[in-house]
Design an enzyme around this catalytic site. Structure first.
Site, PDB file in Angstrom:
ATOM      1  N   PRO A  91      -4.705  -1.822  -7.389  1.00  0.00           N
ATOM      2  CA  PRO A  91      -4.935  -2.952  -8.431  1.00  0.00           C
ATOM      3  C   PRO A  91      -4.271  -4.322  -7.342  1.00  0.00           C
ATOM      4  O   PRO A  91      -3.494  -4.049  -6.571  1.00  0.00           O
ATOM      5  CB  PRO A  91      -4.128  -2.702  -9.234  1.00  0.00           C
ATOM      6  CG  PRO A  91      -4.012  -1.031  -9.351  1.00  0.00           C
ATOM      7  CD  PRO A  91      -4.230  -0.558  -7.915  1.00  0.00           C
ATOM      8  N   GLU A  92      -4.802  -5.311  -7.579  1.00  0.00           N
ATOM      9  CA  GLU A  92      -4.316  -6.538  -7.083  1.00  0.00           C
ATOM     10  C   GLU A  92      -3.731  -7.286  -8.106  1.00  0.00           C
ATOM     11  O   GLU A  92      -3.370  -6.906  -9.169  1.00  0.00           O
ATOM     12  CB  GLU A  92      -5.855  -7.123  -6.492  1.00  0.00           C
ATOM     13  CG  GLU A  92      -6.437  -6.383  -5.567  1.00  0.00           C
ATOM     14  CD  GLU A  92      -7.667  -7.076  -4.922  1.00  0.00           C
ATOM     15  OE1 GLU A  92      -7.755  -8.294  -4.779  1.00  0.00           O
ATOM     16  OE2 GLU A  92      -8.917  -6.164  -4.490  1.00  0.00           O
ATOM     17  N   LYS A 114       1.853  -7.824  -5.823  1.00  0.00           N
ATOM     18  CA  LYS A 114       1.224  -6.341  -6.328  1.00  0.00           C
ATOM     19  C   LYS A 114       2.371  -5.372  -6.861  1.00  0.00           C
ATOM     20  O   LYS A 114       1.922  -4.435  -7.159  1.00  0.00           O
ATOM     21  CB  LYS A 114       0.519  -5.643  -5.240  1.00  0.00           C
ATOM     22  CG  LYS A 114      -0.793  -6.409  -4.943  1.00  0.00           C
ATOM     23  CD  LYS A 114      -1.437  -5.675  -3.622  1.00  0.00           C
ATOM     24  CE  LYS A 114      -2.696  -6.345  -3.106  1.00  0.00           C
ATOM     25  NZ  LYS A 114      -3.449  -5.689  -1.955  1.00  0.00           N
ATOM     26  N   ARG A 134      -2.838  10.165  -7.630  1.00  0.00           N
ATOM     27  CA  ARG A 134      -2.958  10.801  -6.219  1.00  0.00           C
ATOM     28  C   ARG A 134      -1.578  10.573  -5.536  1.00  0.00           C
ATOM     29  O   ARG A 134      -1.535  10.924  -4.434  1.00  0.00           O
ATOM     30  CB  ARG A 134      -3.747   9.495  -5.502  1.00  0.00           C
ATOM     31  CG  ARG A 134      -5.354   9.701  -6.127  1.00  0.00           C
ATOM     32  CD  ARG A 134      -6.457   8.615  -5.034  1.00  0.00           C
ATOM     33  NE  ARG A 134      -6.445   9.251  -3.882  1.00  0.00           N
ATOM     34  CZ  ARG A 134      -7.139   8.658  -2.889  1.00  0.00           C
ATOM     35  NH1 ARG A 134      -7.802   7.534  -3.278  1.00  0.00           N
ATOM     36  NH2 ARG A 134      -7.361   9.186  -1.600  1.00  0.00           N
ATOM     37  N   ARG A 174     -12.092  -2.646   6.477  1.00  0.00           N
ATOM     38  CA  ARG A 174     -12.088  -2.912   4.959  1.00  0.00           C
ATOM     39  C   ARG A 174     -13.558  -3.494   4.640  1.00  0.00           C
ATOM     40  O   ARG A 174     -14.295  -4.242   5.382  1.00  0.00           O
ATOM     41  CB  ARG A 174     -11.176  -4.167   4.463  1.00  0.00           C
ATOM     42  CG  ARG A 174      -9.940  -3.822   4.704  1.00  0.00           C
ATOM     43  CD  ARG A 174      -9.156  -2.558   3.986  1.00  0.00           C
ATOM     44  NE  ARG A 174      -9.258  -2.522   2.833  1.00  0.00           N
ATOM     45  CZ  ARG A 174      -8.594  -3.271   1.922  1.00  0.00           C
ATOM     46  NH1 ARG A 174      -7.425  -3.643   2.443  1.00  0.00           N
ATOM     47  NH2 ARG A 174      -8.648  -3.254   0.566  1.00  0.00           N
TER      48      ARG A 174
END
Length: 282
Positions: A7-8, A62, A121, A271
């Site tokens: 999530p940003e 974040k 995770r 990326r």
């Protein structure tokens, strides 16, 4: 299957607002660490939160901050972390909950019920610190572009330099706090900059335009409760809907909304990066 992503800023801000609505002023009774690996820095004893009220739910980049005064809980969701009330439909129950017990990484007991940091995770983190702002500054985190836009803009103008690709610079949290892969790609498209352009090629005006584009696209995403491409859901279990407004991110092979040419995907500093080769020519 789409690759999971972190999530940003817009997604974390959406979660912050949801948590603020639910927990602002709640009295904390106990913090129970179920998975010791979640706790990184421990400047204060977890027991010190007992009897304290939540003063504010804050954010920097974040990171989420639960402010209970002398103790501040700094939470990074990473890929799959979620803060949910006990009994939430997204939480496993029964034998499945026992099997996945380490994913219930910590629990907050409050006078409004129990809240759980659930993280499939197990990449998310918790730091217990006395002063979150000082803690962020010690780690070189850039000013937040939504909380202090003037300071963040000046910081970006000075530090978005050097020979690195501008996409790489945008992802550096010591330069552009809160920006991640989605909003870097979108800001670069809006300013017609190729993602591999060297940062030191850009003049102040171009850097300023790029910063403004990043801020604007993140504000638009917040208004639509973020972007869901894989795991992200808000506190109510709903996806963010900004994906339908994206111009380039994860649109490889689809036509550019401006010029009609196919969007391409390349890799920049490891990326996945999406851009229009016509609108964003080198």
């Amino acid at each position: 299957m789409e690759k999971k992503r972190m999530p940003e800023l817009p997604e974390v801000e959406t979660i912050r607002r949801d948590l603020e609505e639910c927990l602002q002023g709640a009295e904390f009774r106990e913090l129970r660490i179920a998975d010791p690996s979640v706790l990184r820095e421990r400047q204060v004893d977890p027991a010190t939160i007992a009897g304290r009220s939540l003063r504010a739910v804050r954010r920097r980049g974040k990171y989420l901050v639960l402010d209970v005064g002398a103790t501040q809980l700094v939470i990074h969701l990473r890929m799959t972390g979620r803060i949910l009330p006990a009994g939430h439909a997204a939480l496993p129950v029964g034998a499945e909950a026992v099997r996945r017990r380490q994913q219930f990484r910590f629990r907050l007991a409050t006078d409004r019920g129990e809240w759980i940091f659930f993280d499939t995770r197990r990449f998310g983190t918790l730091d217990l610190v006395q002063d979150a702002d000082a803690w962020f500054d010690e780690r070189g985190l850039a000013p937040d572009p939504l909380l202090d836009q003037a300071a963040a803009r000046q910081w970006f103008l000075v530090h978005a330099a050097g020979g690195r690709a501008i996409k790489t610079v945008l992802l550096d949290q010591q330069v552009a706090c809160g920006v991640g892969n989605i909003y870097a790609d979108e800001a670069l498209f809006r300013t017609r900059l190729h993602p591999e352009t060297a940062a030191d090629v850009l003049d102040y005006a171009q850097r300023g335009a790029l910063f403004s584009a990043a801020v604007q696209v993140m504000k638009e995403a917040i208004a639509r409760r973020g972007t869901t491409t894989s795991d992200y859901l808000d506190l109510n279990g709903n996806p963010g809907v900004f994906r339908r407004y994206l111009n380039v991110y994860r649109r490889a092979g689809l036509n550019c909304r401006v010029c009609g040419q196919p969007i391409q995907r390349i890799v920049v500093s490891g990326r996945g990066t999406h851009y229009c080769p016509t609108c964003q020519a080198m």
